[in-house]
Design a protein around this motif. Structure first.
Motif, PDB file in Angstrom:
ATOM      1  N   ARG A 169       0.830  -1.211   0.000  1.00  0.00           N
ATOM      2  CA  ARG A 169       0.000   0.000   0.000  1.00  0.00           C
ATOM      3  C   ARG A 169       0.861   1.255   0.000  1.00  0.00           C
ATOM      4  O   ARG A 169       0.597   2.216  -0.729  1.00  0.00           O
ATOM      5  N   GLY A 229       1.226   4.008  -2.878  1.00  0.00           N
ATOM      6  CA  GLY A 229       0.955   5.411  -2.575  1.00  0.00           C
ATOM      7  C   GLY A 229       2.089   6.323  -2.994  1.00  0.00           C
ATOM      8  O   GLY A 229       1.859   7.414  -3.537  1.00  0.00           O
ATOM      9  N   GLU A 259       2.050   6.662  -6.844  1.00  0.00           N
ATOM     10  CA  GLU A 259       0.986   7.572  -7.270  1.00  0.00           C
ATOM     11  C   GLU A 259       1.340   9.025  -6.960  1.00  0.00           C
ATOM     12  O   GLU A 259       1.110   9.909  -7.788  1.00  0.00           O
TER      13      GLU A 259
END
Length: 204
Positions: A189, A193, A196
């Motif tokens: 995750r 993140g 992105e």
């Protein structure tokens, strides 16, 4: 662009026996951490398992926290070497954005892999440190200069991205989030993140 990364401070020259003692203590600490976890490693046990006196342990590292800081510093040097001379995209040779993504994901993995040692560097009487790596900010700033994102102040952006990696991130996550049942999910995750975030800021 030439890599201009800050080298972590090199140890002062040591006598051969002092260097051997230091290497033995660090290796013994690694074994004890693997056997029972950093939180249960004591100075007495480290001295006994290494065959050295407790006074030698204190002279080498000053405190229990100092032992774990020395372990963390060695792992940090390994990451620095990969950034400076390893294979792309973490090492030189890839476009700036690819290297920035690779550095962030490598840093997140470094923090996950070493979170227990990082927690053990705290002596219990201090607040969690700001946690910035000597490597991160200058390296990120160098890559931003290559990428040239549409952002007014690249020094500020470098500081903000460094903070996103080195909060210190692993010291802020609850212990249950770092358990074997969830650690890989949390790692993925955070890597997603980071990818992105920098793609949105620095992408075309």
């Amino acid at each position: 662009m030439k890599e201009l990364l800050p080298h972590l401070g090199k140890p002062r020259p040591e006598r051969a026996d002092a260097a051997r003692n230091r290497a033995l203590l660090l290796e013994t600490a690694r074994v004890l951490v693997a056997e029972r976890g950093a939180s249960d490693v004591t100075m007495d046990e480290l001295a006994a398992r290494s065959g050295l006196g407790k006074g030698t342990v204190f002279r080498r590292f000053g405190s229990r926290a100092g032992i774990f800081q020395a372990l963390l510093d060695e792992e940090e040097r390994s990451l620095q070497q990969a950034v400076m001379g390893g294979d792309p995209p973490l090492g030189p040779g890839a476009p700036g954005l690819e290297r920035l993504i690779a550095y962030g994901t490598a840093r997140i993995s470094f923090l996950f892999d070493n979170h227990e040692i990082a927690r053990a560097t705290l002596d219990g009487g201090q607040k969690a440190p700001a946690g910035e790596s000597p490597l991160s900010r200058l390296h990120i700033r160098m890559l931003l200069g290559e990428i040239k994102p549409a952002f007014g102040d690249l020094d500020v952006l470098a500081a903000q991205l460094t903070g996103a990696l080195d909060g210190p991130l692993m010291l802020q996550l609850p212990a249950e989030d770092l358990s074997s049942a969830t650690v890989e999910r949390q790692r993925k995750r955070l890597m997603h993140g980071w990818t992105e975030l920098v793609t949105q800021i620095c992408g075309p």
